[in-house]
Design an enzyme around this catalytic site. Structure first.
Site, PDB file in Angstrom:
ATOM      1  N   GLY A  37      55.684  50.868  14.543  1.00 51.48           N
ATOM      2  CA  GLY A  37      56.222  50.628  13.200  1.00 51.48           C
ATOM      3  C   GLY A  37      56.976  49.309  13.188  1.00 51.48           C
ATOM      4  N   TYR A 150      42.997  60.731  22.695  1.00 52.85           N
ATOM      5  CA  TYR A 150      43.591  60.630  21.359  1.00 52.85           C
ATOM      6  C   TYR A 150      43.215  61.859  20.522  1.00 52.85           C
ATOM      7  CZ  TYR A 150      44.859  58.873  16.765  1.00 52.85           C
ATOM      8  OH  TYR A 150      45.415  58.748  15.514  1.00 52.85           O
TER       9      TYR A 150
END
Ligand code: UDP
Length: 324
Positions: A37, A150
């Protein structure tokens, strides 16, 4: 006034959610360790009343306990973003996805807070069905191929969230995001549209992998945010999984042409064989299309913003940030 805690709220989708909730009059707390982020994503929100930012990881139990006790609901978006990151840094990213979700669910249960879990269409793995329905099988490759970590880690997150719903009556809603695009999505993690736009704007070759006939459906992040907000307001969504995505399908070569035309770029469009980009054994999905009947029936949601419009928004975003 509802107080929403957003994990990963400085990320691409999280920051758009934070903005939308503040605009609805919510109080919003963002927890983000800024690993992927960016503070820049929430900078315009920082001065707004009702907004708080904790620069911290979600596995910090003391901080999560306090934030969890103070909020009314938790939107869990903190996760390793995409396959490329997990391939580059497998230990950290597998741990983030698995231990992070565990930490969020534990605190939500302690204070009985509703949770929205952001999941991904990757959980269908290499199943080649079109379109994907929520009940379809996840087909994963061998554990020796890191990329499958993932999908597996996110599938485990879903199992855990559903187990908390069934065994502990925790209200949880799971959204499986298909390809989501919009301003603030970074070009750093391999996602095709920010990469193509950056390449086109800088005059570099636009790199189409394989034969370019593989397709995806790209959904504007504003449509995705609207879907999440509708699911949160719908009590029948608890304990359920919903696909969230667009059904406007496009091939990667056609996408490259579209980006080139809309940017007015003189970039060459270059076909790059898969083995020049990925380790041997990389398996790309040929098509990835969501079946969205379930969310449509539950909430009336459907995506509204066409790809061409979203591309123009993204192009404008990158034009304003030549160094991004
Ligand atoms: N892709 C491409 N050129 C790039 C990056 C990606 O042709 O520079 C292709 C990639 O092989 C895949 C599609 O674009 O077929 C979407 O890739 P992305 O990583 O954005 O999403 P996902 O594969 O997870 O759906």
């Amino acid at each position: 006034m509802t107080h929403t805690l957003i994990t990963g709220g400085a990320g691409f989708i999280g920051s758009h959610l934070a903005e939308a909730l503040l605009a609805c009059g919510d109080q919003v707390t963002v927890i983000d360790d800024l690993s992927t982020g960016r503070f820049e994503n929430i900078e315009p929100l920082a001065q707004k009343p009702g907004f708080r930012f904790a620069l911290e990881t979600i596995t910090n139990e003391t901080v999560m306990d306090r934030l969890g006790s103070e909020c009314d609901r938790i939107l869990h978006l903190a996760a390793a973003v995409g396959v490329q990151l997990i391939v580059n840094d497998p230990v950290r990213t597998i741990e983030t996805n698995v231990m992070g979700t565990e930490a969020v669910l534990r605190v939500a249960r302690r204070y009985r807070k509703k949770v929205f879990l952001a999941s991904t269409s990757e959980v269908y793995g290499k199943n080649d069905k079109v379109p994907f329905h929520e009940e379809d099988d996840g087909v994963f490759g061998a554990t020796t191929i890191t990329r499958w970590a993932y999908a597996t880690s996110k599938a485990l997150d879903e199992f855990l969230a559903l187990a908390y719903f069934r065994s502990k009556s925790l209200p949880v809603v799971i959204g499986r995001f298909f390809n989501t695009i919009g301003p603030r999505q970074s070009a750093q993690y391999g996602m095709v549209i920010p990469r193509f736009v950056r390449q086109a704007l800088s005059g570099e070759p636009i790199t189409v992998y394989g034969d370019g006939k593989q397709t995806r459906c790209f959904c504007n992040v504003q449509d995705v945010v609207a879907a999440i907000l509708l699911l949160l307001e719908h009590p029948g969504a608890e304990g359920q999984v919903f696909n969230i995505g667009s059904q406007e399908e496009i091939g990667m070569r056609a996408l490259a042409d579209m980006v080139k035309a809309r940017t007015g770029s003189s970039s060459e469009i270059r076909a790059v064989p898969y083995d020049q980009v990925f380790d041997g054994g990389f398996e790309d999905m040929r098509r990835r299309v969501p079946d969205i009947h379930k969310i449509q029936q539950a909430t009336g949601w459907s995506p509204k913003i066409p790809l061409a419009q979203t591309l123009d928004e993204i192009i404008a975003y990158f034009r304003g940030r030549p160094a991004a």
